[in-house]
Scaffold this active site. Structure first.
Site, mmCIF file in Angstrom:
data_model
loop_
_atom_site.group_PDB
_atom_site.id
_atom_site.type_symbol
_atom_site.label_atom_id
_atom_site.label_comp_id
_atom_site.label_asym_id
_atom_site.label_seq_id
_atom_site.Cartn_x
_atom_site.Cartn_y
_atom_site.Cartn_z
ATOM 1 N N HIS A 32 48.213 36.174 36.559
ATOM 2 C CA HIS A 32 48.174 37.137 35.544
ATOM 3 C C HIS A 32 48.847 38.426 35.969
ATOM 4 O O HIS A 32 48.946 39.148 34.918
ATOM 5 C CB HIS A 32 47.062 37.035 34.909
ATOM 6 C CG HIS A 32 45.799 37.920 35.467
ATOM 7 N ND1 HIS A 32 45.143 37.060 36.262
ATOM 8 C CD2 HIS A 32 45.541 39.073 35.384
ATOM 9 C CE1 HIS A 32 44.085 37.909 36.730
ATOM 10 N NE2 HIS A 32 44.429 39.144 36.279
HETATM 11 C C1 UD1 Z 1 43.633 42.827 32.061
HETATM 12 C C2 UD1 Z 1 43.221 43.846 33.001
HETATM 13 C C3 UD1 Z 1 43.425 42.978 34.503
HETATM 14 C C4 UD1 Z 1 42.452 42.010 34.581
HETATM 15 C C5 UD1 Z 1 42.773 41.108 33.854
HETATM 16 C C6 UD1 Z 1 41.731 39.927 33.536
HETATM 17 C C7 UD1 Z 1 44.071 46.030 32.623
HETATM 18 C C8 UD1 Z 1 44.937 47.352 32.874
HETATM 19 N N1 UD1 Z 1 44.329 44.957 33.078
HETATM 20 O O1 UD1 Z 1 44.787 42.295 32.261
HETATM 21 O O2 UD1 Z 1 43.091 44.233 35.629
HETATM 22 O O3 UD1 Z 1 42.803 41.469 36.019
HETATM 23 O O4 UD1 Z 1 42.631 41.584 32.273
HETATM 24 O O5 UD1 Z 1 41.961 39.004 32.977
HETATM 25 O O6 UD1 Z 1 43.026 46.455 31.972
HETATM 26 N N2 UD1 Z 1 46.249 38.646 25.287
HETATM 27 C C9 UD1 Z 1 45.779 37.822 24.168
HETATM 28 N N3 UD1 Z 1 44.580 37.641 24.060
HETATM 29 C C10 UD1 Z 1 43.755 38.220 24.554
HETATM 30 C C11 UD1 Z 1 43.945 39.224 25.639
HETATM 31 C C12 UD1 Z 1 45.336 39.492 25.989
HETATM 32 O O7 UD1 Z 1 46.860 37.262 23.699
HETATM 33 O O8 UD1 Z 1 42.284 37.877 24.226
HETATM 34 C C13 UD1 Z 1 47.776 39.040 25.744
HETATM 35 C C14 UD1 Z 1 48.219 39.950 24.754
HETATM 36 O O9 UD1 Z 1 49.564 39.593 24.619
HETATM 37 C C15 UD1 Z 1 48.312 41.484 25.820
HETATM 38 C C16 UD1 Z 1 48.358 40.535 27.002
HETATM 39 O O10 UD1 Z 1 47.558 39.479 27.044
HETATM 40 O O11 UD1 Z 1 49.257 42.129 25.563
HETATM 41 C C17 UD1 Z 1 47.773 41.399 28.243
HETATM 42 O O12 UD1 Z 1 46.411 41.915 28.013
HETATM 43 P P1 UD1 Z 1 45.753 43.133 28.704
HETATM 44 O O13 UD1 Z 1 44.365 43.123 28.052
HETATM 45 O O14 UD1 Z 1 46.688 44.630 28.245
HETATM 46 O O15 UD1 Z 1 46.095 42.838 30.180
HETATM 47 P P2 UD1 Z 1 45.690 41.625 31.104
HETATM 48 O O16 UD1 Z 1 46.938 41.113 31.707
HETATM 49 O O17 UD1 Z 1 44.920 40.691 30.364
HETATM 50 N N1 UDP Z 2 37.872 32.539 35.105
HETATM 51 C C1 UDP Z 2 37.352 31.674 33.853
HETATM 52 N N2 UDP Z 2 38.398 30.875 33.214
HETATM 53 C C2 UDP Z 2 39.718 30.832 33.747
HETATM 54 C C3 UDP Z 2 39.994 31.684 34.734
HETATM 55 C C4 UDP Z 2 39.213 32.551 35.597
HETATM 56 O O1 UDP Z 2 36.122 31.633 33.628
HETATM 57 O O2 UDP Z 2 40.492 30.155 33.205
HETATM 58 C C5 UDP Z 2 36.933 33.360 35.634
HETATM 59 C C6 UDP Z 2 36.767 33.227 37.110
HETATM 60 O O3 UDP Z 2 36.181 32.440 37.749
HETATM 61 C C7 UDP Z 2 36.327 34.848 37.364
HETATM 62 C C8 UDP Z 2 36.965 35.548 36.412
HETATM 63 O O4 UDP Z 2 37.279 34.638 35.110
HETATM 64 O O5 UDP Z 2 34.760 34.961 37.286
HETATM 65 C C9 UDP Z 2 38.414 36.079 36.880
HETATM 66 O O6 UDP Z 2 38.620 37.006 35.914
HETATM 67 P P1 UDP Z 2 40.352 37.251 36.007
HETATM 68 O O7 UDP Z 2 41.157 36.492 36.805
HETATM 69 O O8 UDP Z 2 40.999 37.227 34.517
HETATM 70 O O9 UDP Z 2 40.308 38.867 36.453
HETATM 71 P P2 UDP Z 2 40.389 39.736 37.854
HETATM 72 O O10 UDP Z 2 39.204 39.191 38.635
HETATM 73 O O11 UDP Z 2 41.680 39.378 38.379
HETATM 74 O O12 UDP Z 2 40.323 41.037 37.478
#
Ligand code: UD1
Ligand code: UDP
Length: 376
Positions: free
Chosen positions: A214
């Site tokens: 991601h």
């Molecule tokens: C965010 C965090 C990242 C973390 C990740 C975990 C920041 C800068 N990034 O990245 O560090 O590793 O979460 O998962 O805070 N979206 C949906 N539904 C949701 C959430 C997001 O559709 O419930 C889509 C939207 O199109 C959005 C995109 O995902 O624009 C990105 O979401 P965002 O929260 O900005 O960043 P992540 O890539 O999720």
């Molecule tokens: N995770 C989950 N379902 C998924 C993918 C990840 O529950 O489909 C959990 C995973 O076990 C871990 C956490 O989400 O506990 C990690 O989150 P993510 O990878 O979104 O963020 P990051 O750690 O990179 O910030």
């Protein structure tokens, strides 16, 4: 927030927003629930809002319903951070907690820390001190800024302490408490095993590759994402590949017209925590760019390849079975073949990744507040 506040009571306010925040706050909430004189408020910023990115974790991890939902949703970095700040300022001003707890490195973490510190409310940062030394990564900015304003820097590993000391941080602010994410992992592992989640996807325990991607650096560029899918298809010829897709990645796949499952690769929606841990534990290997998954695979002793140029979690490499292999498909393929051709390599449990980090966190907060109250 109608509960009356008795004098002498402590009010803590934790901020959650994105998926990796929930498994970090759950153990802290559990420890705090054992202290009847302490009030623990939870604010959900709404950074993540899909049910399978948020709600599922509250029910599975037993986190109390948030006291406040800010509902900020998605946006650019500035928009998202600013919306959290504007909405949160009012909430914190009203609640006047004794301390604000922020976890991890997402935009909600940074916004929460900034708002609290400007209102002169002390901030505890859980998972402080991690550094990838890569400012292309938005999280690195969030880590550096949050650590620079937080009063308590609660580190998961000794490299965190070293990074902070190198930056000139007062050692009194730094507390090595261990990894709170592992508290959740160890607490829920028996239940996660019971899900036998791999069976739901028609997989054999120990016989598949689990993938998550991601990071913007991996999924926002068409060429790279396309190359990864080709690589996964190649891996899929050796063993089945299961890829629960993060919403950012889903959006990009759709934008690039890549939404079809390649042969041997099963693209599915994100799964809940218990099932995901079950899937990780049952995998032959994990390919990821997630921070938390590098840590979990270390404890589960499942070989992990991190498809990034760096990691802010070096102990997962030096102690665990994580390897940082970069983004070149040939290099990743070679690493996959190596893992498939060998027995699992031994790995050690990093120091204080023992399921008791939340207890240590609460103890450090208690001491901090006592010292403040006594005016020392
Ligand atoms: C965010 C965090 C990242 C973390 C990740 C975990 C920041 C800068 N990034 O990245 O560090 O590793 O979460 O998962 O805070 N979206 C949906 N539904 C949701 C959430 C997001 O559709 O419930 C889509 C939207 O199109 C959005 C995109 O995902 O624009 C990105 O979401 P965002 O929260 O900005 O960043 P992540 O890539 O999720
Ligand atoms: N995770 C989950 N379902 C998924 C993918 C990840 O529950 O489909 C959990 C995973 O076990 C871990 C956490 O989400 O506990 C990690 O989150 P993510 O990878 O979104 O963020 P990051 O750690 O990179 O910030």
């Amino acid at each position: 927030m109608s509960r009356a506040r008795a004098s002498g009571d402590v009010t803590l306010l934790s901020i959650v927003g994105a998926r990796p925040n929930f498994m970090k706050v759950a153990p802290i909430a559990r420890v705090l629930a054992q202290r009847p004189a302490w009030r623990h408020l939870i604010v959900h910023t709404g950074q993540h809002y899909d049910a399978n990115m948020s709600k599922v974790f509250f029910s599975e991890l037993g986190i109390p319903e948030p006291d406040v939902h800010l509902g900020v949703g998605s946006g650019t970095h500035a928009q998202q951070t600013a919306r959290v700040m504007m909405a949160l300022e009012e909430v914190i001003e009203k609640a006047r907690p004794d301390m604000v707890i922020v976890v991890g490195d997402v935009n909600s973490t940074l916004a929460g820390a900034l708002v609290a510190v400007k209102l002169r409310i002390p901030v505890a940062h859980v998972e402080a001190g991690l550094r990838s030394f890569d400012r292309e990564m938005p999280e690195e900015i969030n880590r550096v800024v949050t650590d620079s304003v937080a009063d308590l820097l609660l580190t998961p590993s000794r490299d965190g302490d070293e990074n902070l000391l190198r930056e000139g941080v007062d050692p009194q602010r730094i507390h090595f408490v261990g990894n709170v994410m592992i508290d959740s992992l160890l607490h829920f592992l028996p239940r996660a095993r019971e899900t036998r989640a791999w069976a739901r996807f028609g997989l054999q325990h120990g016989g598949y590759c689990l993938v998550t991607l991601h990071r913007p650096s991996n999924v926002d560029e068409e060429r790279r994402l396309r190359d990864f899918l080709v690589l996964l298809e190649r891996i899929g010829k050796r063993l089945p590949v299961l890829f629960p897709i993060h919403p950012r990645t889903r959006k990009m796949l759709q934008e690039f017209g890549l939404a079809e499952d390649p042969p041997g690769v099963h693209l599915v929606e994100p799964v809940g925590y218990l099932e995901f841990i079950g899937l990780e534990e049952g995998a032959r290997l994990v390919l990821t760019d997630s921070g938390g998954i590098q840590e979990e695979s270390t404890i589960l002793k499942v070989p992990c390849l991190t498809l990034r140029a760096n990691t802010e979690r070096p102990v997962t490499v030096t102690e665990g079975c994580n390897r940082v292999v970069g983004q070149d498909p040939q290099t990743i393929w070679a690493a996959v073949e190596e893992i498939l051709g060998q027995k699992k390599r031994p790995s050690r449990v990093p120091e204080k990744w023992d399921g008791r980090a939340a207890e240590r966190i609460v103890r450090v907060i208690e001491e901090f507040l006592e010292t403040r109250r006594s005016g020392a």
